[in-house]
Design an enzyme around this catalytic site. Structure first.
Site, PDB file in Angstrom:
ATOM      1  N   ASP A   1       0.877  -1.174   0.000  1.00  0.00           N
ATOM      2  CA  ASP A   1       0.000   0.000   0.000  1.00  0.00           C
ATOM      3  C   ASP A   1       0.914   1.224   0.000  1.00  0.00           C
ATOM      4  OD1 ASP A   1      -1.562   2.161   0.621  1.00  0.00           O
ATOM      5  OD2 ASP A   1      -2.688   1.177   2.225  1.00  0.00           O
TER       6      ASP A   1
ATOM      7  N   GLN B   1       0.702   6.448   1.012  1.00  0.00           N
ATOM      8  CA  GLN B   1       1.387   7.533   1.718  1.00  0.00           C
ATOM      9  C   GLN B   1       2.844   7.680   1.296  1.00  0.00           C
ATOM     10  OE1 GLN B   1      -0.050   9.734   3.548  1.00  0.00           O
ATOM     11  NE2 GLN B   1      -2.007   8.795   4.024  1.00  0.00           N
TER      12      GLN B   1
HETATM   13  N1  PMP Z   1      -4.056   3.329   2.567  1.00  0.00           N
HETATM   14  C1  PMP Z   1      -3.495   4.336   3.258  1.00  0.00           C
HETATM   15  C2  PMP Z   1      -2.215   4.082   4.006  1.00  0.00           C
HETATM   16  C3  PMP Z   1      -4.106   5.587   3.276  1.00  0.00           C
HETATM   17  O1  PMP Z   1      -3.551   6.579   3.981  1.00  0.00           O
HETATM   18  C4  PMP Z   1      -5.311   5.790   2.559  1.00  0.00           C
HETATM   19  C5  PMP Z   1      -5.999   7.130   2.549  1.00  0.00           C
HETATM   20  N2  PMP Z   1      -6.240   7.675   3.816  1.00  0.00           N
HETATM   21  C6  PMP Z   1      -5.850   4.719   1.849  1.00  0.00           C
HETATM   22  C7  PMP Z   1      -5.198   3.507   1.878  1.00  0.00           C
HETATM   23  C8  PMP Z   1      -7.101   4.870   1.039  1.00  0.00           C
HETATM   24  O2  PMP Z   1      -6.776   5.592  -0.118  1.00  0.00           O
HETATM   25  P1  PMP Z   1      -7.839   6.061  -1.212  1.00  0.00           P
HETATM   26  O3  PMP Z   1      -8.458   7.295  -0.670  1.00  0.00           O
HETATM   27  O4  PMP Z   1      -6.965   6.353  -2.413  1.00  0.00           O
HETATM   28  O5  PMP Z   1      -8.783   4.957  -1.472  1.00  0.00           O
END
Ligand code: PMP
Length: 428
Positions: free
Chosen positions: A219, A222
């Site tokens: 993921d 960030q």
């Molecule tokens: N993973 C992490 C570590 C995030 O910080 C976020 C957003 N807060 C997400 C996933 C979700 O991302 P998105 O808004 O692009 O769906």
């Protein structure tokens, strides 16, 4: 009365330059940063981990597409459709280069990080996971990297395991081998925690997982716009991120997958655009990447993301990271000087520009509300990481998160406003 006591004046912020990065010059590209909050206070935008702002270049590029090049992609034979298709595919190439993918067909446009993870959980997960198989998560995951796996576990009987974190907010890797067992099929891990800011040693994690034949989903929500991701150097199997945390539009994200994996996976969403042929008795999916892009994709958003990548390339990720570390170091100093503040997560050296904290006797939402009175935008709550907050024994934290257009002055304003917050609560 209170405004005076606070010693925050609504004058323009100043910035300190580091070689190759001029925050004040760059700020001028972001129209929203000159907004006055409550018609008085210059916006101090410290909620970049939730979403970054967009530079004029991104906004203008999207307006230009709507005004001069708008048409559906991959369908029309007409000139306009060719224009928009070329721009859309050019954006894919930019993403591919930005993360150093071997082939732009490994870049799937999604609506965001969340959709990318759901795509993998549904498509790869349903095809490969059996009852008793294990998915390894960590205690610092965002709900987007938890719930799709829990749903997969509900469908298949798979088991979710949790790699613990230390009290300092690092992954506890001492017993990693005991989590990488013969039934472990996937490690789904965030490269950077959206609460702790911790930069995880993902290269090591991938190497150790691969040594056991375990796939890794990263993921990168960030990390992609703060440190960058080199998918080939890492050897990552799947990498997901979204446009809106990297100066790009909302509604667009990226799933990178190694082509061998993506080719073997069944389509996720069915419909137009993702097929080679449809008969009454079935269909044949299209080749990559269109196999995973059913329906009309977020065309203008993808093009805007491409322009955001151009912008990030110009500013330079190494300079962004160095500058953010300076802001983060200052934020730690300022918050510690306020007193009664506990910063959650590691020291600035081991993280990006995310500083989450609690203040003795004051609820996170109250802090955020008082900061808002001075035009300071932070986030309060569990930040979509309830298991992490439970592990920390907290229900909510306040999070200030920075980007290259923030200034040291703004960090100091945060400190002054927190001092005021303390005074207000002491008076009560
Ligand atoms: N993973 C992490 C570590 C995030 O910080 C976020 C957003 N807060 C997400 C996933 C979700 O991302 P998105 O808004 O692009 O769906």
């Amino acid at each position: 009365m209170m405004d005076k006591a606070l010693k925050i004046t609504p004058e323009a912020t100043t910035g300190k330059k580091i070689p190759g990065l001029d925050p004040l010059g760059l700020r001028a590209d972001f129209p929203i940063l000159s907004t006055l909050v409550h018609e008085k206070w210059p916006l101090v935008y410290l909620d970049n981990a939730a979403t970054t702002q967009r530079p004029r270049q991104v906004i203008d590029s999207m307006v230009d597409v709507y005004e001069t090049k708008n048409a559906n992609v991959h369908r029309g034979i007409h000139w306009l459709s060719e224009q928009s298709t070329n721009l859309y595919e050019e954006a894919r190439n930019k993403v591919s280069k930005f993360i150093n993918a071997a082939d732009s067909r490994e870049i799937i446009f999604t609506r965001g990080t969340t959709e990318g993870i759901n795509l993998v959980a549904r498509s790869w997960g349903d095809a490969n996971i059996r009852a008793g198989d294990e998915i390894l998560l960590t205690e610092m995951e965002h709900h987007a990297n938890i719930v799709p796996w829990q749903q997969l576990a509900e469908r298949t009987g798979a088991i979710i395991r949790w790699l613990p974190i230390t009290d300092e907010g690092h992954l506890a890797l001492d017993n990693l081998e005991s989590y990488l067992g013969p039934r472990t099929r996937l490690l789904a891990v965030t490269e950077i925690s959206n609460v702790l800011g911790t930069i995880n040693p993902v290269a090591e994690l991938i190497e150790r997982a691969h040594a056991q034949g375990i796939l890794v989903l990263l993921d990168a929500a960030q990390s992609v716009a703060h440190r960058g991701v080199d998918v080939r150097q890492l050897g990552a199997d799947f990498v997901v991120f979204g446009g809106h945390k990297m100066l790009g539009p909302t509604g667009i994200g990226v799933l990178y997958g190694r082509s061998k994996l993506l080719k073997a996976m069944p389509p996720f969403i069915g419909g137009g655009g993702m097929i080679r042929r449809v008969r009454k008795d079935g269909f044949e999916p299209a080749d990559l990447p269109l196999k995973f892009e059913a329906g009309t994709p977020p065309i203008v958003e993808a093009i805007g993301l491409g322009v955001a990548i151009d912008y990030l390339d110009r500013v330079g990720l190494p300079a962004i990271h160095q500058y953010e570390q300076m802001l983060t170091t200052r934020a730690h100093e300022v918050l510690q000087a306020v007193g009664d503040v506990r910063i959650i997560g590691p020291s600035p050296r081991d993280k990006i520009g995310i500083v989450s904290f609690v203040m003795r006797g004051i609820h996170a939402h109250d802090i955020a509300q008082i900061l808002d009175r001075y035009g300071i935008a932070v986030r309060a709550g569990h930040h979509c990481t309830m298991p992490l907050h439970k592990r920390l024994g907290l229900t909510a934290t306040t999070r200030a998160s920075f980007y290259f257009y923030n200034t040291l002055d703004e960090i100091d304003k945060l400190g002054t406003a927190l001092e005021e917050t303390k005074k207000i609560f002491r008076r009560r």
